[in-house]
Write a protein that holds these residues in place. Structure first.
Motif, PDB file in Angstrom:
ATOM      1  N   VAL A   1       0.834  -1.208   0.000  1.00 50.45           N
ATOM      2  CA  VAL A   1       0.000   0.000   0.000  1.00 50.45           C
ATOM      3  C   VAL A   1       0.868   1.258   0.000  1.00 50.45           C
ATOM      4  CG1 VAL A   1      -1.658   1.315   1.360  1.00 50.45           C
ATOM      5  CG2 VAL A   1      -1.960  -1.141   1.083  1.00 50.45           C
ATOM      6  N   VAL A   2       1.920   1.255   0.821  1.00 48.53           N
ATOM      7  CA  VAL A   2       2.824   2.412   0.859  1.00 48.53           C
ATOM      8  C   VAL A   2       3.482   2.624  -0.497  1.00 48.53           C
ATOM      9  CG1 VAL A   2       4.951   3.289   1.883  1.00 48.53           C
ATOM     10  CG2 VAL A   2       3.217   2.244   3.339  1.00 48.53           C
ATOM     11  N   ALA A   3       3.889   1.537  -1.157  1.00 45.21           N
ATOM     12  CA  ALA A   3       4.531   1.652  -2.470  1.00 45.21           C
ATOM     13  C   ALA A   3       3.570   2.225  -3.504  1.00 45.21           C
ATOM     14  CB  ALA A   3       5.037   0.287  -2.918  1.00 45.21           C
ATOM     15  N   VAL A   4       2.301   1.788  -3.472  1.00 44.11           N
ATOM     16  CA  VAL A   4       1.313   2.314  -4.421  1.00 44.11           C
ATOM     17  C   VAL A   4       1.085   3.806  -4.195  1.00 44.11           C
ATOM     18  CG1 VAL A   4      -1.118   2.224  -5.088  1.00 44.11           C
ATOM     19  CG2 VAL A   4       0.179   0.112  -4.802  1.00 44.11           C
ATOM     20  N   LEU A   5       0.952   4.220  -2.926  1.00 45.51           N
ATOM     21  CA  LEU A   5       0.759   5.640  -2.624  1.00 45.51           C
ATOM     22  C   LEU A   5       1.956   6.465  -3.061  1.00 45.51           C
ATOM     23  CD1 LEU A   5      -0.903   5.414   0.916  1.00 45.51           C
ATOM     24  CD2 LEU A   5      -2.010   5.928  -1.266  1.00 45.51           C
ATOM     25  N   ALA A   6       3.169   5.946  -2.839  1.00 47.41           N
ATOM     26  CA  ALA A   6       4.371   6.673  -3.253  1.00 47.41           C
ATOM     27  C   ALA A   6       4.430   6.815  -4.768  1.00 47.41           C
ATOM     28  CB  ALA A   6       5.615   5.952  -2.732  1.00 47.41           C
ATOM     29  N   ALA A   7       4.049   5.743  -5.479  1.00 42.68           N
ATOM     30  CA  ALA A   7       4.058   5.807  -6.944  1.00 42.68           C
ATOM     31  C   ALA A   7       3.049   6.821  -7.458  1.00 42.68           C
ATOM     32  CB  ALA A   7       3.766   4.418  -7.516  1.00 42.68           C
ATOM     33  N   LEU A   8       1.862   6.864  -6.842  1.00 46.51           N
ATOM     34  CA  LEU A   8       0.857   7.835  -7.250  1.00 46.51           C
ATOM     35  C   LEU A   8       1.327   9.254  -6.979  1.00 46.51           C
ATOM     36  CD1 LEU A   8      -2.444   6.095  -6.051  1.00 46.51           C
ATOM     37  CD2 LEU A   8      -1.690   6.450  -8.413  1.00 46.51           C
ATOM     38  N   TRP A   9       1.944   9.467  -5.826  1.00 48.97           N
ATOM     39  CA  TRP A   9       2.443  10.807  -5.495  1.00 48.97           C
ATOM     40  C   TRP A   9       3.515  11.237  -6.484  1.00 48.97           C
ATOM     41  CZ3 TRP A   9       0.716  14.056  -1.702  1.00 48.97           C
ATOM     42  CH2 TRP A   9       1.498  15.187  -1.461  1.00 48.97           C
ATOM     43  N   TRP A  10       4.425  10.294  -6.839  1.00 50.11           N
ATOM     44  CA  TRP A  10       5.492  10.639  -7.782  1.00 50.11           C
ATOM     45  C   TRP A  10       4.924  10.904  -9.173  1.00 50.11           C
ATOM     46  CZ3 TRP A  10       7.084   8.067 -12.234  1.00 50.11           C
ATOM     47  CH2 TRP A  10       8.271   8.528 -12.809  1.00 50.11           C
ATOM     48  N   ARG A  11       3.908  10.136  -9.560  1.00 48.01           N
ATOM     49  CA  ARG A  11       3.338  10.283 -10.917  1.00 48.01           C
ATOM     50  C   ARG A  11       2.493  11.535 -11.038  1.00 48.01           C
ATOM     51  NH1 ARG A  11       2.005  11.346 -15.084  1.00 48.01           N
ATOM     52  NH2 ARG A  11       1.246  10.092 -16.840  1.00 48.01           N
ATOM     53  N   LEU A  12       1.676  11.819 -10.024  1.00 49.57           N
ATOM     54  CA  LEU A  12       0.730  12.931 -10.122  1.00 49.57           C
ATOM     55  C   LEU A  12       1.263  14.202  -9.502  1.00 49.57           C
ATOM     56  CD1 LEU A  12      -2.553  11.007  -9.202  1.00 49.57           C
ATOM     57  CD2 LEU A  12      -1.650  11.517 -11.481  1.00 49.57           C
ATOM     58  N   GLY A  13       2.201  14.097  -8.592  1.00 49.96           N
ATOM     59  CA  GLY A  13       2.727  15.273  -7.929  1.00 49.96           C
ATOM     60  C   GLY A  13       1.738  15.818  -6.911  1.00 49.96           C
ATOM     61  N   THR A  14       2.104  16.951  -6.327  1.00 48.46           N
ATOM     62  CA  THR A  14       1.231  17.588  -5.349  1.00 48.46           C
ATOM     63  C   THR A  14       0.001  18.133  -6.048  1.00 48.46           C
ATOM     64  OG1 THR A  14       3.160  18.226  -4.068  1.00 48.46           O
ATOM     65  CG2 THR A  14       1.094  19.373  -3.571  1.00 48.46           C
ATOM     66  N   PRO A  15      -1.190  17.802  -5.589  1.00 47.46           N
ATOM     67  CA  PRO A  15      -2.396  18.318  -6.244  1.00 47.46           C
ATOM     68  C   PRO A  15      -2.426  19.837  -6.208  1.00 47.46           C
ATOM     69  CG  PRO A  15      -2.920  16.562  -4.683  1.00 47.46           C
ATOM     70  CD  PRO A  15      -1.489  16.913  -4.470  1.00 47.46           C
ATOM     71  N   LEU A  16      -2.697  20.439  -7.360  1.00 50.24           N
ATOM     72  CA  LEU A  16      -2.771  21.895  -7.449  1.00 50.24           C
ATOM     73  C   LEU A  16      -4.216  22.337  -7.367  1.00 50.24           C
ATOM     74  CD1 LEU A  16      -0.227  22.629 -10.322  1.00 50.24           C
ATOM     75  CD2 LEU A  16       0.143  22.848  -7.871  1.00 50.24           C
ATOM     76  N   ARG A  17      -4.382  23.444  -6.759  1.00 50.33           N
ATOM     77  CA  ARG A  17      -5.721  24.008  -6.699  1.00 50.33           C
ATOM     78  C   ARG A  17      -6.082  24.569  -8.062  1.00 50.33           C
ATOM     79  NH1 ARG A  17      -7.450  28.893  -2.624  1.00 50.33           N
ATOM     80  NH2 ARG A  17      -9.656  28.938  -3.131  1.00 50.33           N
TER      81      ARG A  17
END
Length: 227
Positions: free
Chosen positions: A76-92
């Motif tokens: 689960v941690v690996a999936v979340l890290a991959a999503l964060w790296w792929r999508l980056g910080t959500p922008l408003r």
């Protein structure tokens, strides 16, 4: 409770309830509780007991026991890290509901001066914001836009484009730049500021297309075509 005495005196017998109360009072004295855990320690102990029970239940329900649970957590941690790296910080995302001006009214000259001061310090976000405000305020001062609190940059660009059609595209581009910087979390560049400043100067030199003139031109064209 019976207490033995020497001699022929009969033993002293204390009833059960008073004896229990006496023992309770004795054990409640501070000297017996100096090494008791504090309230915080008791709360932490209760929390970790709960965590231990929860993990125990989860490991029992997971194939492979505790090892299987650890593998699931790491996955689960690996999936979340991959999503964060792929999508980056959500922008408003920019919103069209936000107002262009704040509550304190200022003239176009004041907004231009503030923009130049920010630009001189390399604060391009603030410089872009103030220059766009200068454009809209200048159009209001020229009575090309009505003074309307709560107007957004997009609305101002659309309304100004009707009076200054040759600059419609640049007005909309500047409004998008303003929204991206102000509400979208983007960072403006020096080039962005200079484009908006150049638009501001060009608008000052541009005569508006009045509605009556446009109607007269259209009528002349129709009469010429009929003749």
């Amino acid at each position: 409770m019976a207490l033995a005495h020497s001699g022929a005196e009969p033993p002293v017998t204390t009833p059960r309830d008073p004896a229990r109360e006496a023992a309770r009072r004795e054990l409640s004295k501070r000297m017996y509780h100096e090494n008791d855990p504090s309230l915080l320690e008791r709360a932490l102990n209760a929390f970790w007991d709960w965590v231990d029970r929860a993990l125990g239940a989860a490991s029992a329900a997971t194939p492979g026991g505790g090892f299987g649970l650890a593998v699931v957590v790491l996955a689960v941690v690996a999936v979340l890290a991959a999503l964060w790296w792929r999508l980056g910080t959500p922008l408003r995302r920019p919103t069209s509901a936000a107002a262009l001006f704040d509550e304190r009214p200022r003239s176009a000259a004041e907004h231009r001066a503030a923009a130049e001061a920010h630009a001189a310090q390399g604060h391009w976000n603030q410089a872009v914001q103030e220059r766009m405000r200068a454009i809209v305020r200048s159009l209001e001062e020229r009575v090309l836009l009505d003074v309307r609190p709560g107007r957004t940059a997009d609305e101002a660009a659309a309304e100004a484009g009707r009076a200054l059609p040759s600059h419609t595209d640049r007005l909309h581009a500047s409004a998008r730049e303003f929204d991206d910087v102000t509400y979208g979390g983007r960072t403006a560049s020096e080039q962005s500021y200079h484009r908006i400043a150049e638009l501001d100067r060009d608008l000052e030199r541009t005569s508006p297309v009045l509605a009556n003139s446009a109607l007269g031109t259209a009528g002349t064209a129709r009469r010429g075509g009929a003749g």
